[in-house]
Design a protein around this motif. Structure first.
Motif, mmCIF file in Angstrom:
data_model
loop_
_atom_site.group_PDB
_atom_site.id
_atom_site.type_symbol
_atom_site.label_atom_id
_atom_site.label_comp_id
_atom_site.label_asym_id
_atom_site.label_seq_id
_atom_site.Cartn_x
_atom_site.Cartn_y
_atom_site.Cartn_z
ATOM 1 N N GLY A 107 0.814 -1.199 0.000
ATOM 2 C CA GLY A 107 0.000 0.000 0.000
ATOM 3 C C GLY A 107 0.854 1.258 0.000
ATOM 4 O O GLY A 107 2.018 1.240 0.410
ATOM 5 N N PRO A 108 0.288 2.382 -0.441
ATOM 6 C CA PRO A 108 1.059 3.613 -0.581
ATOM 7 C C PRO A 108 1.542 4.204 0.723
ATOM 8 O O PRO A 108 2.508 4.978 0.731
ATOM 9 N N ASN A 109 0.899 3.854 1.823
ATOM 10 C CA ASN A 109 1.272 4.414 3.114
ATOM 11 C C ASN A 109 1.763 3.348 4.090
ATOM 12 O O ASN A 109 1.923 3.627 5.286
ATOM 13 N N ASP A 110 2.004 2.150 3.584
ATOM 14 C CA ASP A 110 2.527 1.085 4.432
ATOM 15 C C ASP A 110 3.978 1.386 4.815
ATOM 16 O O ASP A 110 4.702 2.085 4.095
ATOM 17 N N ASP A 111 4.413 0.819 5.936
ATOM 18 C CA ASP A 111 5.803 0.975 6.354
ATOM 19 C C ASP A 111 6.740 0.328 5.338
ATOM 20 O O ASP A 111 6.416 -0.713 4.736
ATOM 21 N N ILE A 112 7.906 0.933 5.150
ATOM 22 C CA ILE A 112 8.974 0.337 4.354
ATOM 23 C C ILE A 112 9.956 -0.311 5.320
ATOM 24 O O ILE A 112 10.484 0.337 6.223
ATOM 25 N N ARG A 113 10.202 -1.600 5.115
ATOM 26 C CA ARG A 113 11.117 -2.339 5.982
ATOM 27 C C ARG A 113 12.516 -2.342 5.368
ATOM 28 O O ARG A 113 12.704 -2.780 4.239
ATOM 29 N N ILE A 114 13.478 -1.849 6.122
ATOM 30 C CA ILE A 114 14.861 -1.847 5.660
ATOM 31 C C ILE A 114 15.395 -3.279 5.710
ATOM 32 O O ILE A 114 15.367 -3.910 6.768
ATOM 33 N N PRO A 115 15.870 -3.824 4.594
ATOM 34 C CA PRO A 115 16.300 -5.234 4.587
ATOM 35 C C PRO A 115 17.481 -5.490 5.513
ATOM 36 O O PRO A 115 18.265 -4.593 5.836
ATOM 37 N N ARG A 116 17.627 -6.727 5.912
ATOM 38 C CA ARG A 116 18.778 -7.127 6.721
ATOM 39 C C ARG A 116 20.062 -6.849 5.937
ATOM 40 O O ARG A 116 20.173 -7.198 4.764
ATOM 41 N N GLY A 117 21.027 -6.261 6.586
ATOM 42 C CA GLY A 117 22.307 -5.997 5.958
ATOM 43 C C GLY A 117 22.322 -4.802 5.032
ATOM 44 O O GLY A 117 23.350 -4.498 4.416
ATOM 45 N N SER A 118 21.215 -4.080 4.932
ATOM 46 C CA SER A 118 21.156 -2.941 4.014
ATOM 47 C C SER A 118 21.867 -1.728 4.586
ATOM 48 O O SER A 118 21.689 -1.378 5.751
ATOM 49 N N GLU A 119 22.649 -1.085 3.747
ATOM 50 C CA GLU A 119 23.264 0.197 4.094
ATOM 51 C C GLU A 119 22.957 1.266 3.054
ATOM 52 O O GLU A 119 23.322 2.426 3.234
ATOM 53 N N LYS A 120 22.274 0.872 1.952
ATOM 54 C CA LYS A 120 22.056 1.806 0.855
ATOM 55 C C LYS A 120 20.644 1.725 0.304
ATOM 56 O O LYS A 120 20.427 1.659 -0.905
ATOM 57 N N THR A 121 19.654 1.736 1.188
ATOM 58 C CA THR A 121 18.262 1.747 0.732
ATOM 59 C C THR A 121 17.903 3.160 0.264
ATOM 60 O O THR A 121 18.142 4.138 0.963
ATOM 61 N N ASP A 122 17.319 3.248 -0.921
ATOM 62 C CA ASP A 122 17.119 4.516 -1.623
ATOM 63 C C ASP A 122 15.659 4.648 -2.054
ATOM 64 O O ASP A 122 14.873 3.707 -1.965
ATOM 65 N N TRP A 123 15.316 5.821 -2.551
ATOM 66 C CA TRP A 123 13.949 6.153 -2.950
ATOM 67 C C TRP A 123 13.911 6.517 -4.433
ATOM 68 O O TRP A 123 14.895 6.969 -4.995
ATOM 69 N N GLU A 124 12.748 6.349 -5.070
ATOM 70 C CA GLU A 124 12.549 6.762 -6.461
ATOM 71 C C GLU A 124 11.060 6.957 -6.711
ATOM 72 O O GLU A 124 10.322 5.981 -6.847
ATOM 73 N N VAL A 125 10.582 8.185 -6.797
ATOM 74 C CA VAL A 125 9.194 8.414 -7.152
ATOM 75 C C VAL A 125 9.034 8.226 -8.661
ATOM 76 O O VAL A 125 9.851 8.717 -9.447
ATOM 77 N N MET A 144 -1.663 3.970 -26.652
ATOM 78 C CA MET A 144 -2.461 4.563 -25.587
ATOM 79 C C MET A 144 -3.822 3.887 -25.422
ATOM 80 O O MET A 144 -4.455 4.012 -24.364
ATOM 81 N N ASP A 145 -4.258 3.153 -26.442
ATOM 82 C CA ASP A 145 -5.517 2.405 -26.325
ATOM 83 C C ASP A 145 -5.418 1.296 -25.287
ATOM 84 O O ASP A 145 -6.445 0.754 -24.866
ATOM 85 N N HIS A 146 -4.196 0.950 -24.901
ATOM 86 C CA HIS A 146 -3.976 -0.157 -23.974
ATOM 87 C C HIS A 146 -3.737 0.305 -22.542
ATOM 88 O O HIS A 146 -3.479 -0.518 -21.666
ATOM 89 N N VAL A 147 -3.823 1.606 -22.310
ATOM 90 C CA VAL A 147 -3.570 2.174 -20.978
ATOM 91 C C VAL A 147 -4.890 2.405 -20.251
ATOM 92 O O VAL A 147 -5.750 3.154 -20.733
ATOM 93 N N ALA A 148 -5.037 1.772 -19.085
ATOM 94 C CA ALA A 148 -6.233 1.995 -18.266
ATOM 95 C C ALA A 148 -6.116 3.269 -17.457
ATOM 96 O O ALA A 148 -7.098 4.002 -17.274
ATOM 97 N N GLY A 149 -4.908 3.537 -16.961
ATOM 98 C CA GLY A 149 -4.732 4.719 -16.125
ATOM 99 C C GLY A 149 -3.328 4.801 -15.579
ATOM 100 O O GLY A 149 -2.414 4.096 -16.028
ATOM 101 N N TYR A 150 -3.165 5.651 -14.561
ATOM 102 C CA TYR A 150 -1.847 5.974 -14.024
ATOM 103 C C TYR A 150 -1.899 5.996 -12.500
ATOM 104 O O TYR A 150 -2.943 6.260 -11.897
ATOM 105 N N CYS A 151 -0.736 5.756 -11.895
ATOM 106 C CA CYS A 151 -0.632 5.784 -10.437
ATOM 107 C C CYS A 151 0.800 6.140 -10.049
ATOM 108 O O CYS A 151 1.691 6.217 -10.897
ATOM 109 N N ILE A 152 1.008 6.337 -8.758
ATOM 110 C CA ILE A 152 2.346 6.585 -8.227
ATOM 111 C C ILE A 152 2.971 5.255 -7.798
ATOM 112 O O ILE A 152 2.300 4.406 -7.203
ATOM 113 N N VAL A 153 4.248 5.093 -8.116
ATOM 114 C CA VAL A 153 5.040 3.976 -7.592
ATOM 115 C C VAL A 153 6.295 4.562 -6.942
ATOM 116 O O VAL A 153 6.954 5.420 -7.527
ATOM 117 N N ASN A 154 6.605 4.126 -5.734
ATOM 118 C CA ASN A 154 7.904 4.436 -5.128
ATOM 119 C C ASN A 154 8.777 3.203 -5.356
ATOM 120 O O ASN A 154 8.593 2.173 -4.709
#
Length: 282
Positions: A107-125, A144-154
Motif C-alpha cells: 500500500g502507498p502508506n505502508d511501512d517500508i522495511r529496511i532489509p537485513r544488511g542494508s546500508e544503501k536503501t534509496d527512494w525513487e518516485v 495509448m488504447d492499452h492504458v487503463a490509467g496511471y498511479c504513483i510507484v515508489n
C-alpha cells in the motif's frame, strides 16, 4: 475516475473516490480493481455508476495498492535524462527493463522495511502505467488504447544489492515493501498529458526530488509499444517508468534511508504517498 482498494492487507475491498474526495465502496459491483475490471469494457461499466449511489466508507481505513492481482511490474531504468546525468551514466539507446517482484508491492502508506544488511536503501518516485487492454506487438500509434490509467510507484531500491552484488538489478528492487503503489489509479481519460506531470519526493520534510515526466527519455506511448515487443502485457500489469533526479545515491555525499524516517511523495493529479521506515523485524 479514481479507483482504489482499502482494508487490511490481503483482504482489500474495491473503492472509488467521489467528486468531494469521499471514499465509496464498490463491493456490490466488482470483486476487486483488477483484471477484467480494468479493460475498456470494465471501466466503461464503472463510469456508468453514480458515485452518490455507493455507500460511503467511514473512518480512515488502510489504503492498499490501487491494483490487485498484479501479474507483473515492469520497471524502466535511467529513463530521465537529468537522472542519468546525476548517476554519471549515458542515456541508454533503448529502454533498460527490469522486474520488481510482485511480492514487493504494498500500500502507498505502508511501512517500508529496511532489509537485513542494508546500508544503501534509496527512494525513487515514479509514474506507473496501468495496462487495461492486452498488448502484444503494439504500434506506438495504438499504444495509448492499452492504458487503463496511471498511479504513483515508489521504486524503493537497495543500491548495494542492485549494483555491487553482481547479476541483475532485481535483487536490489524486490524486498518486501519495496513497491508502494497508489493511493489510487486515475483513469487515462482524466490525465490530459502524462508527459507533463510534476513529481516530487521528500524525506523528513527535505525535498530531494522535484521533477517532471517531461524529462522522460522514452515516453508512455513508446514504452507500452516497446515492452509489448518482448512480452505480452495484460490488464492489471504495471509499468514503472523511471525517476527524475534527486535520489539518495546521487547526493554528494550519498544519502540513504535509515530506520525511523518519513517519506512523502506525489505526482500531479495522482495523489500522495507517505511511508515510515522501520527495521526488517519490527
Amino acid at each position: 475516475m479514481k479507483l482504489l482498494r482499502y482494508g487490511e492487507a490481503g483482504a482489500e475491498k474495491p473503492g472509488m473516490l467521489d467528486a468531494e474526495g469521499r471514499l465509496r465502496d464498490l463491493s456490490d459491483h466488482v470483486g476487486d480493481i483488477s483484471g477484467a475490471v480494468l479493460t475498456p469494457e470494465g471501466l466503461s461499466s464503472l463510469s456508468a455508476i453514480d458515485p452518490a449511489s455507493l455507500p460511503v466508507v467511514e473512518g480512515a481505513p488502510r489504503i492498499g495498492a490501487c491494483v490487485g492481482d498484479i501479474g507483473k511490474m515492469v520497471c524502466v531504468g535511467l529513463n530521465y535524462a537529468d537522472h542519468a546525468a546525476e548517476a554519471g551514466m549515458d542515456i541508454p539507446p533503448e529502454p533498460i527493463l527490469f522486474f520488481k517482484a510482485t511480492s514487493a508491492i504494498c500500500g502507498p502508506n505502508d511501512d517500508i522495511r529496511i532489509p537485513r544488511g542494508s546500508e544503501k536503501t534509496d527512494w525513487e518516485v515514479e509514474l506507473g502505467i496501468v495496462i487495461g487492454k492486452p498488448a502484444s506487438y503494439v504500434d506506438e500509434a495504438d499504444a495509448m488504447d492499452h492504458v487503463a490509467g496511471y498511479c504513483i510507484v515508489n521504486d524503493v531500491s537497495e543500491r548495494a544489492f542492485q549494483i555491487e552484488r553482481a547479476g541483475q538489478w532485481v535483487k536490489g528492487k524486490s524486498a518486501d515493501t519495496f513497491g508502494p503503489t497508489g493511493p489510487w489509479m486515475v483513469t487515462a481519460d482524466e490525465v490530459a498529458d502524462p508527459q507533463a506531470l510534476a513529481m516530487w519526493l521528500e524525506v523528513d520534510g527535505h525535498r530531494y526530488q522535484d521533477g517532471s515526466t517531461a524529462t522522460m527519455v522514452y515516453g508512455v506511448r513508446h514504452l507500452v509499444s516497446y515492452i509489448s515487443q518482448f512480452m505480452s502485457l495484460q490488464p492489471g500489469d504495471i509499468i514503472s517508468t523511471g525517476t527524475p533526479p534527486g535520489v539518495g545515491m546521487g547526493q554528494k555525499p550519498p544519502v540513504y534511508l535509515r530506520e525511523g524516517q518519513e517519506i512523502a511523495c506525489g505526482i500531479e493529479g495522482l495523489g500522495t504517498q507517505r511511508q515510515r521506515t522501520i527495521a526488517w523485524n519490527a
